[in-house]
Design a protein around this motif. Structure first.
Motif, PDB file in Angstrom:
ATOM      1  N   PRO A  37      47.070  42.594  48.136  1.00 45.26           N
ATOM      2  CA  PRO A  37      46.485  43.591  49.053  1.00 45.26           C
ATOM      3  C   PRO A  37      45.212  43.029  49.698  1.00 45.26           C
ATOM      4  O   PRO A  37      44.471  42.284  49.058  1.00 45.26           O
ATOM      5  CB  PRO A  37      46.131  44.769  48.126  1.00 45.26           C
ATOM      6  CG  PRO A  37      46.893  44.550  46.862  1.00 45.26           C
ATOM      7  CD  PRO A  37      47.072  43.081  46.745  1.00 45.26           C
ATOM      8  N   GLN A  38      44.990  43.355  50.954  1.00 46.93           N
ATOM      9  CA  GLN A  38      43.833  42.817  51.663  1.00 46.93           C
ATOM     10  C   GLN A  38      42.723  43.854  51.844  1.00 46.93           C
ATOM     11  O   GLN A  38      41.580  43.515  52.111  1.00 46.93           O
ATOM     12  CB  GLN A  38      44.258  42.264  53.032  1.00 46.93           C
ATOM     13  CG  GLN A  38      45.267  41.114  52.947  1.00 46.93           C
ATOM     14  CD  GLN A  38      44.753  39.904  52.184  1.00 46.93           C
ATOM     15  OE1 GLN A  38      43.582  39.583  52.211  1.00 46.93           O
ATOM     16  NE2 GLN A  38      45.652  39.235  51.455  1.00 46.93           N
ATOM     17  N   SER A  39      43.084  45.148  51.699  1.00 50.20           N
ATOM     18  CA  SER A  39      42.039  46.175  51.788  1.00 50.20           C
ATOM     19  C   SER A  39      42.141  47.071  50.562  1.00 50.20           C
ATOM     20  O   SER A  39      43.216  47.220  49.978  1.00 50.20           O
ATOM     21  CB  SER A  39      42.224  46.996  53.056  1.00 50.20           C
ATOM     22  OG  SER A  39      43.459  47.675  52.990  1.00 50.20           O
ATOM     23  N   PHE A  40      41.023  47.652  50.152  1.00 51.88           N
ATOM     24  CA  PHE A  40      40.965  48.365  48.887  1.00 51.88           C
ATOM     25  C   PHE A  40      40.387  49.767  49.048  1.00 51.88           C
ATOM     26  O   PHE A  40      39.550  50.012  49.902  1.00 51.88           O
ATOM     27  CB  PHE A  40      40.100  47.579  47.899  1.00 51.88           C
ATOM     28  CG  PHE A  40      40.563  46.168  47.720  1.00 51.88           C
ATOM     29  CD1 PHE A  40      41.732  45.895  47.015  1.00 51.88           C
ATOM     30  CD2 PHE A  40      39.860  45.116  48.283  1.00 51.88           C
ATOM     31  CE1 PHE A  40      42.182  44.591  46.867  1.00 51.88           C
ATOM     32  CE2 PHE A  40      40.305  43.809  48.137  1.00 51.88           C
ATOM     33  CZ  PHE A  40      41.462  43.547  47.432  1.00 51.88           C
ATOM     34  N   LYS A  41      40.817  50.688  48.192  1.00 53.04           N
ATOM     35  CA  LYS A  41      40.228  52.026  48.147  1.00 53.04           C
ATOM     36  C   LYS A  41      38.928  51.995  47.352  1.00 53.04           C
ATOM     37  O   LYS A  41      37.999  52.747  47.611  1.00 53.04           O
ATOM     38  CB  LYS A  41      41.196  53.009  47.477  1.00 53.04           C
ATOM     39  CG  LYS A  41      42.308  53.474  48.395  1.00 53.04           C
ATOM     40  CD  LYS A  41      43.055  54.620  47.747  1.00 53.04           C
ATOM     41  CE  LYS A  41      44.262  55.003  48.579  1.00 53.04           C
ATOM     42  NZ  LYS A  41      45.200  55.833  47.821  1.00 53.04           N
ATOM     43  N   THR A  42      38.923  51.141  46.307  1.00 46.84           N
ATOM     44  CA  THR A  42      37.731  51.031  45.469  1.00 46.84           C
ATOM     45  C   THR A  42      37.452  49.555  45.211  1.00 46.84           C
ATOM     46  O   THR A  42      38.379  48.791  44.951  1.00 46.84           O
ATOM     47  CB  THR A  42      37.959  51.739  44.112  1.00 46.84           C
ATOM     48  OG1 THR A  42      38.294  53.097  44.363  1.00 46.84           O
ATOM     49  CG2 THR A  42      36.717  51.672  43.237  1.00 46.84           C
ATOM     50  N   GLU A  43      36.183  49.160  45.289  1.00 44.50           N
ATOM     51  CA  GLU A  43      35.807  47.775  45.008  1.00 44.50           C
ATOM     52  C   GLU A  43      34.597  47.758  44.091  1.00 44.50           C
ATOM     53  O   GLU A  43      33.734  48.626  44.188  1.00 44.50           O
ATOM     54  CB  GLU A  43      35.463  47.047  46.309  1.00 44.50           C
ATOM     55  CG  GLU A  43      36.682  46.811  47.184  1.00 44.50           C
ATOM     56  CD  GLU A  43      36.323  46.183  48.532  1.00 44.50           C
ATOM     57  OE1 GLU A  43      36.073  44.973  48.560  1.00 44.50           O
ATOM     58  OE2 GLU A  43      36.269  46.938  49.520  1.00 44.50           O
ATOM     59  N   MET A  44      34.553  46.770  43.196  1.00 42.73           N
ATOM     60  CA  MET A  44      33.364  46.652  42.352  1.00 42.73           C
ATOM     61  C   MET A  44      33.057  45.185  42.085  1.00 42.73           C
ATOM     62  O   MET A  44      33.928  44.329  42.146  1.00 42.73           O
ATOM     63  CB  MET A  44      33.575  47.378  41.011  1.00 42.73           C
ATOM     64  CG  MET A  44      34.707  46.813  40.177  1.00 42.73           C
ATOM     65  SD  MET A  44      34.744  47.498  38.495  1.00 42.73           S
ATOM     66  CE  MET A  44      35.478  49.091  38.756  1.00 42.73           C
ATOM     67  N   VAL A  45      31.773  44.930  41.817  1.00 43.76           N
ATOM     68  CA  VAL A  45      31.361  43.619  41.297  1.00 43.76           C
ATOM     69  C   VAL A  45      30.852  43.878  39.892  1.00 43.76           C
ATOM     70  O   VAL A  45      30.101  44.827  39.663  1.00 43.76           O
ATOM     71  CB  VAL A  45      30.273  42.981  42.187  1.00 43.76           C
ATOM     72  CG1 VAL A  45      29.733  41.707  41.534  1.00 43.76           C
ATOM     73  CG2 VAL A  45      30.836  42.678  43.566  1.00 43.76           C
ATOM     74  N   ILE A  46      31.334  43.069  38.925  1.00 40.38           N
ATOM     75  CA  ILE A  46      31.021  43.344  37.519  1.00 40.38           C
ATOM     76  C   ILE A  46      30.790  42.018  36.787  1.00 40.38           C
ATOM     77  O   ILE A  46      31.329  40.979  37.193  1.00 40.38           O
ATOM     78  CB  ILE A  46      32.184  44.185  36.896  1.00 40.38           C
ATOM     79  CG1 ILE A  46      31.798  44.802  35.557  1.00 40.38           C
ATOM     80  CG2 ILE A  46      33.455  43.373  36.761  1.00 40.38           C
ATOM     81  CD1 ILE A  46      32.766  45.898  35.087  1.00 40.38           C
ATOM     82  N   SER A  47      29.983  42.055  35.728  1.00 39.91           N
ATOM     83  CA  SER A  47      29.735  40.854  34.922  1.00 39.91           C
ATOM     84  C   SER A  47      31.024  40.418  34.228  1.00 39.91           C
ATOM     85  O   SER A  47      31.657  41.199  33.514  1.00 39.91           O
ATOM     86  CB  SER A  47      28.648  41.167  33.881  1.00 39.91           C
ATOM     87  OG  SER A  47      28.865  40.399  32.710  1.00 39.91           O
ATOM     88  N   THR A  48      31.411  39.170  34.446  1.00 39.84           N
ATOM     89  CA  THR A  48      32.657  38.658  33.853  1.00 39.84           C
ATOM     90  C   THR A  48      32.619  38.777  32.337  1.00 39.84           C
ATOM     91  O   THR A  48      33.570  39.219  31.702  1.00 39.84           O
ATOM     92  CB  THR A  48      32.863  37.168  34.224  1.00 39.84           C
ATOM     93  OG1 THR A  48      32.526  36.982  35.584  1.00 39.84           O
ATOM     94  CG2 THR A  48      34.292  36.729  33.999  1.00 39.84           C
TER      95      THR A  48
END
Lengths: 380, 380
Positions: free
Chosen positions: A258-269
């Motif tokens: 998928p190229q577009s998202f409803k929800t996105e997050m950046v999180i500590s690996t």
């Protein structure tokens, strides 16, 4: 054939080629390692027909003598015994002498070994490849590209093409793709001087790439890659690694991500990895490995799993950044752990398009690596 | 029960007792670890009925607090999950709270685990041993005595008594004996303050001694040993290790070791070990592991083996000293390697009484260790 050679140099080459020896070959000559000696050095060859490895030891290296050749010649020696005995020889130097009927004597210190050699004429020749499609990748880049995709290949032999990794070259970029239908990995990298080069359906067995990765040096060296009709050749220093290309057409995976998202997050690996790892301990007792992720609009993420007889576990993680709707999703924690462990980055970007749609993971620092994991369809 | 405890201390004790948890128990409560908490500390217990291990964690150690007890109590928690989750918890401190019906909450950092606990009243009590026959051995001595005999026990369950190591005490000496009918190990050592103590038929399963050796500390600590009717108890610091004594009478092995020899030699352990190790590579291809030793009166020893399809290997070793006749003998090289690796000495003494008679190996520095290996009866 009669020569003396330094044990460590011989042993190193033997260890390389031994990775191509199959313990269960139906062709007796392939249970051996072929040795060819001439004035320039000795060449060791091993093959299980699927992969073939050749290692050359020069007579001289960096000005010091490695081999003292008395007479040139060839022989095939029993691989398993040869591989193990050479590394255990008492002296730093090894003498190899081949007499009538390929009877071979190996001497080192006060050890003398008589080996029943086989006729090298019976040993199959390695393929002669057209060198048209050739490019060079640094070994550390190649090694990480393989490591980051390899674990996603299918182990199910009923679809042989998916047990391999697909190699594509287009617009100056090399791209590796692996999928087992439940998850997908793609990793690409810019390669110098390959603008003219284009291929799409080169699929190499995961098993063979695993062996290749053992031979690829950790220190950074150029690896020359030759792509031919049915074989790919990797030239690593004085070693050659040939692998067969898998037959069949690799499925088109270009539409899956998928190229577009409803929800996105950046999180500590690390935070996500540790939380999923703890939840995995319970989830695997159910064999399903199901772990649940619940995200609030505030950016708080809860990782949880449960098992009827043992109990349940839950944990909260704060995301670094969050945009989009609150949502819930369930996934196979083993797949998530594999991907997180291979990411090599501090923070990751995760994109969701719905509870039934693929989860997309990328390093947040823009290395061209993407993992896609299909969610579990759970109720409630 | 409600308390807080330092994770590392809890984890260390859990790792100890976990060695007594069987994965295939028919008694459900034994798939758990019992926890008892009171003002003095907490006690963990695990058992598979064959061995039982108890580990005590004091509330205070060396002046620093390890446990903060709020309310005392007991619970049995599912071992496998408990063992693995504790070591993976995020914080240095762990809170354990047992509520109604043994429902247990474990909290650390932002992780919360709910475990379904079991009733500790159902957990079997550990045996109460009479403390009459008690002695003390230093852990490093005990560890090496076990290591040097353990590998000679039989793996054949049709004679259960030989799967154990026999412990004897007489005249102030502790003696360990193990044999599988093809080889025998005896190791004895002087023990202080045991003149009154005497026992002969204490046989402990090799499997259990292997688990004991994992718990015995590498640094030197006194281990108190209590020998009772059907159990032996090892007290190691704050850990208790109970093992069942095997039923049955251990065979009399006192007549097996020859006391006089036709030929005797002193030889470098390393030279012999390496030569036998190389010969073993060929011998194992015949499944028999037969290696041949030929000695000349001059003191020169030849080690050799052969395999029809691969070839043969031979090697000469000079002995340090030699007395007696020239002779030839064949033996199982695996047995010889096991013994040589366990010797821990630079030179060994070997005694022979004939090609069909036991080979006797001893360290040349007089540690009270003896190995006996029966030869192969080969023709020619």
């Amino acid at each position: 054939m009669k020569l003396k050679i330094l044990k460590n140099e011989l042993n190193e080459s033997i260890q390389h080629v031994s990775k191509a020896v199959s313990s269960r070959t139906t062709i007796p000559i392939l249970s051996g390692i072929k040795i060819d000696a001439n004035a320039s050095g000795i060449t060791l060859t091993a093959s299980d027909t699927d992969i073939s490895i050749q290692s050359f030891i020069p007579t001289e290296k960096d000005g010091s003598h490695i081999i003292q050749l008395e007479t040139q010649g060839s022989v095939v020696l029993p691989a398993k015994f040869f591989v193990e005995i050479i590394k255990k020889l008492p002296d730093d130097e090894v003498e190899i002498e081949v007499k009538d009927q390929f009877q071979t004597w190996i001497r080192s210190g006060k050890s003398e070994i008589h080996m029943i050699g086989l006729d090298p004429e019976e040993y199959p020749l390695l393929p002669q490849l057209e060198q048209n499609e050739t490019f060079t990748v640094q070994s550390d880049l190649l090694k990480s590209m393989i490591r980051q995709t390899l674990f996603c290949v299918s182990t199910n032999e009923s679809t042989p093409i998916l047990t391999g990794v697909q190699w594509q070259m287009a617009e100056g970029k090399l791209k590796l793709i692996a999928t087992d239908r439940h998850r997908l990995a793609t990793r690409q990298a810019q390669i110098p001087d390959v603008e003219q080069l284009q291929f799409k359906n080169i699929v190499i067995s995961g098993k063979n790439l695993n062996e290749l990765n053992k031979i690829l040096p950790d220190q950074n060296e150029p690896v020359q890659i030759v792509v031919a009709e049915s074989q790919v050749l990797f030239k690593i220093d004085t070693n050659l690694f040939y692998t067969r290309i898998l037959d069949g057409l690799y499925p088109d995976t270009s539409k899956i991500i998928p190229q577009s998202f409803k929800t996105e997050m950046v999180i500590s690996t690390k935070s996500l990895l540790n939380a999923v790892d703890r939840a995995y301990l319970l989830s695997r007792e159910e064999k399903t490995n199901i772990v649940r992720l619940v995200a609030e609009e505030s950016g708080l993420v809860e990782i949880s799993s449960s098992q009827t007889e043992l109990g349940k576990i839950k944990e909260e993680i704060e995301t670094e950044s969050y945009s989009g709707e609150a949502f819930k999703i369930s996934f196979n924690s083993k797949y998530m752990l594999d991907a997180l462990k291979a990411m090599d980055c501090e923070k990751i970007h995760i994109g969701f398009t719905g509870a039934m749609s693929p989860i997309v993971l990328k390093p947040s620092d823009h290395v061209e690596l993407v993992y896609v994991i299909l969610p579990y369809r759970t109720t409630g």
